[in-house]
Enzyme design. Sequence first.
Site, PDB file in Angstrom:
ATOM      1  N   THR A 119       0.829  -1.200   0.000  1.00  0.00           N
ATOM      2  CA  THR A 119       0.000   0.000   0.000  1.00  0.00           C
ATOM      3  C   THR A 119       0.869   1.258   0.000  1.00  0.00           C
ATOM      4  OG1 THR A 119      -1.674  -1.196   1.254  1.00  0.00           O
ATOM      5  CG2 THR A 119      -1.802   1.182   1.333  1.00  0.00           C
ATOM      6  N   ARG A 169     -13.017  -8.290  -3.134  1.00  0.00           N
ATOM      7  CA  ARG A 169     -12.417  -8.126  -1.802  1.00  0.00           C
ATOM      8  C   ARG A 169     -12.098  -6.659  -1.553  1.00  0.00           C
ATOM      9  NH1 ARG A 169      -7.192  -6.160   0.323  1.00  0.00           N
ATOM     10  NH2 ARG A 169      -7.036  -7.031   2.429  1.00  0.00           N
ATOM     11  N   ILE A 170     -12.433  -6.163  -0.362  1.00  0.00           N
ATOM     12  CA  ILE A 170     -12.123  -4.793   0.048  1.00  0.00           C
ATOM     13  C   ILE A 170     -11.227  -4.861   1.276  1.00  0.00           C
ATOM     14  CG2 ILE A 170     -13.081  -2.650   0.988  1.00  0.00           C
ATOM     15  CD1 ILE A 170     -15.603  -3.260  -0.710  1.00  0.00           C
ATOM     16  N   GLY A 171     -10.152  -4.112   1.271  1.00  0.00           N
ATOM     17  CA  GLY A 171      -9.201  -4.122   2.374  1.00  0.00           C
ATOM     18  C   GLY A 171      -9.390  -2.965   3.327  1.00  0.00           C
ATOM     19  N   ASP A 172      -8.343  -2.686   4.097  1.00  0.00           N
ATOM     20  CA  ASP A 172      -8.425  -1.646   5.121  1.00  0.00           C
ATOM     21  C   ASP A 172      -8.290  -0.237   4.567  1.00  0.00           C
ATOM     22  OD1 ASP A 172      -5.301  -0.621   5.835  1.00  0.00           O
ATOM     23  OD2 ASP A 172      -5.491  -2.507   4.765  1.00  0.00           O
ATOM     24  N   THR A 199      -0.437   0.430   6.644  1.00  0.00           N
ATOM     25  CA  THR A 199      -0.115  -0.512   5.578  1.00  0.00           C
ATOM     26  C   THR A 199       0.147  -1.875   6.196  1.00  0.00           C
ATOM     27  OG1 THR A 199       1.467  -1.052   3.832  1.00  0.00           O
ATOM     28  CG2 THR A 199       2.314   0.220   5.668  1.00  0.00           C
ATOM     29  N   GLY A 200      -0.222  -2.925   5.490  1.00  0.00           N
ATOM     30  CA  GLY A 200      -0.006  -4.257   6.030  1.00  0.00           C
ATOM     31  C   GLY A 200      -1.112  -5.206   5.639  1.00  0.00           C
ATOM     32  N   LYS A 201      -1.383  -6.147   6.503  1.00  0.00           N
ATOM     33  CA  LYS A 201      -2.410  -7.150   6.247  1.00  0.00           C
ATOM     34  C   LYS A 201      -3.768  -6.540   6.578  1.00  0.00           C
ATOM     35  CE  LYS A 201       0.827 -10.902   7.048  1.00  0.00           C
ATOM     36  NZ  LYS A 201       1.241 -12.053   7.870  1.00  0.00           N
ATOM     37  N   GLY A 202      -4.516  -6.247   5.537  1.00  0.00           N
ATOM     38  CA  GLY A 202      -5.734  -5.466   5.684  1.00  0.00           C
ATOM     39  C   GLY A 202      -6.730  -6.005   6.676  1.00  0.00           C
TER      40      GLY A 202
END
Length: 316
Positions: free
Chosen positions: A187, A215-218, A237-240
């Site tokens: 990100t 799929r929708i992330g953070d 940033t990272g694993k959503g």
Amino acid sequence: MGWAIALHGGAGDIPLNLPQHEKEGRETALQHCLDIGVTALKAAHSPLDVVELVVRELENHPLFNAGRGSVLNTEGNVEMEACIMDGNTKKCGAVSGLKTVVNAVSLARLVMEKTPHIYLGFEGAEAFAKEQGVETQEPSHFITPANIERLKQAKEANRVQLDYTQPIQNDVKIETHNVNGDSQLGTVGCVAVDGDGNLAAATSTGGFVNKMVGRIGDTPIIGAGTYANTFCAVSATGKGEDIIRGTIARDVAALMEYKHLSLKEATAYVVENGAPQGSVGLIAVSAAGEIAMPFNTTGMFRASATQDGYSQIAIH
């Protein structure tokens, strides 16, 4: 008190022996984007304008997982998402599922300023982009050879893969949709504050390699990947999925507001306690011009500068 800016190009399992050309390419891009942001702040542009400007530049750079460099979903397409937020007003805009919009962050700002809503996705967001006359390209514009190869590797390994993950041997099989393996994350984001304490944050991403369609992330979720108020501005940033569960960005602001922690104390606590090890990094600035950029991964592509002359480009 003075202006300050921080930006990131993703956090994760960035190897210490990252190939020199990859290291230098990203460091040069970070420096370029930082220079653009610093110049804008010195010219008295608003923090909201600054974060949009910087994230647009990051989106236009194919080495980062946003815009032109967005990774591909399981069907081989991009689905880009972005968010922008103004600290003083808490006005914000977010978009998801974009396939043709060159700069998702700018469309997110238009959602904030031109609609009664906060979040538009997929066909509705694409229709709004066309209505607003923003720059678009054919979906093929966003599909780079590097990301075609990343998708191929992920499919061979039968897993959802986070951007920049090292190649996987074909005989290694990992459970489909497992996002907890060794990885590097991609990100991009920017936070800024001016000399009057006005704050803003923006984040943009292409998501996971081989992610499920839809799929929708953070990143576009207010309080998870992006947040700004009168105390601080945060881009994560990272694993959503872990960032969403931990409401990472909002927790930093809440600890400052309700527990009266400093920016460094609040960000350190959230990174240490708000998400599993190896899953998150964030950049943040406070109304007083402080900067914090903690991460619990092996590295995070990041850059920052302050009005008093401090400047940094770092990875590990």
